[in-house]
Motif scaffolding. Structure first.
Motif, PDB file in Angstrom:
ATOM      1  N   PRO A  26       0.826  -1.231   0.000  1.00 48.52           N
ATOM      2  CA  PRO A  26       0.000   0.000   0.000  1.00 48.52           C
ATOM      3  C   PRO A  26       0.853   1.270   0.000  1.00 48.52           C
ATOM      4  O   PRO A  26       0.498   2.264  -0.627  1.00 48.52           O
ATOM      5  N   PHE A  27       1.976   1.210   0.684  1.00 46.54           N
ATOM      6  CA  PHE A  27       2.859   2.379   0.717  1.00 46.54           C
ATOM      7  C   PHE A  27       3.414   2.685  -0.668  1.00 46.54           C
ATOM      8  O   PHE A  27       3.483   3.850  -1.088  1.00 46.54           O
ATOM      9  N   LEU A  28       3.824   1.682  -1.406  1.00 46.41           N
ATOM     10  CA  LEU A  28       4.400   1.885  -2.729  1.00 46.41           C
ATOM     11  C   LEU A  28       3.360   2.310  -3.756  1.00 46.41           C
ATOM     12  O   LEU A  28       3.693   2.997  -4.730  1.00 46.41           O
ATOM     13  N   LYS A  29       2.112   1.944  -3.570  1.00 43.19           N
ATOM     14  CA  LYS A  29       1.060   2.326  -4.517  1.00 43.19           C
ATOM     15  C   LYS A  29       0.522   3.731  -4.257  1.00 43.19           C
ATOM     16  O   LYS A  29      -0.110   4.320  -5.130  1.00 43.19           O
ATOM     17  N   GLU A  30       0.756   4.270  -3.094  1.00 41.26           N
ATOM     18  CA  GLU A  30       0.233   5.588  -2.749  1.00 41.26           C
ATOM     19  C   GLU A  30       0.977   6.667  -3.541  1.00 41.26           C
ATOM     20  O   GLU A  30       2.193   6.641  -3.663  1.00 41.26           O
TER      21      GLU A  30
END
Length: 64
Positions: free
Chosen positions: A10-14
């Motif tokens: 989720p962090f990388l997709k934000e």
């Protein structure tokens, strides 16, 4: 390893931080341009001051 992937995905997709990165890059570019302009101006000031001093010292003021 799977736990790390699950937490990082989720962090990388934000994409919220992308705008911040753009502003930081733009600010850095403007700052560097300003510093370059400042150094360019200050490097030519002593030469101009010497020429002005020579011009003024060759002139007389008042009645002769």
């Amino acid at each position: 390893m799977r736990i790390a992937r699950r937490l990082l995905r989720p962090f990388l997709k934000e994409e919220d931080g992308a705008v911040t990165v753009d502003w930081v890059a733009l600010t850095a570019a403007i700052l560097m341009l300003g510093l370059f302009a400042g150094f360019s101006v200050t490097s030519s000031v002593p030469t101009l001051a010497n020429k002005l001093s020579e011009f003024v010292s060759g002139r007389s003021v008042g009645p002769e």
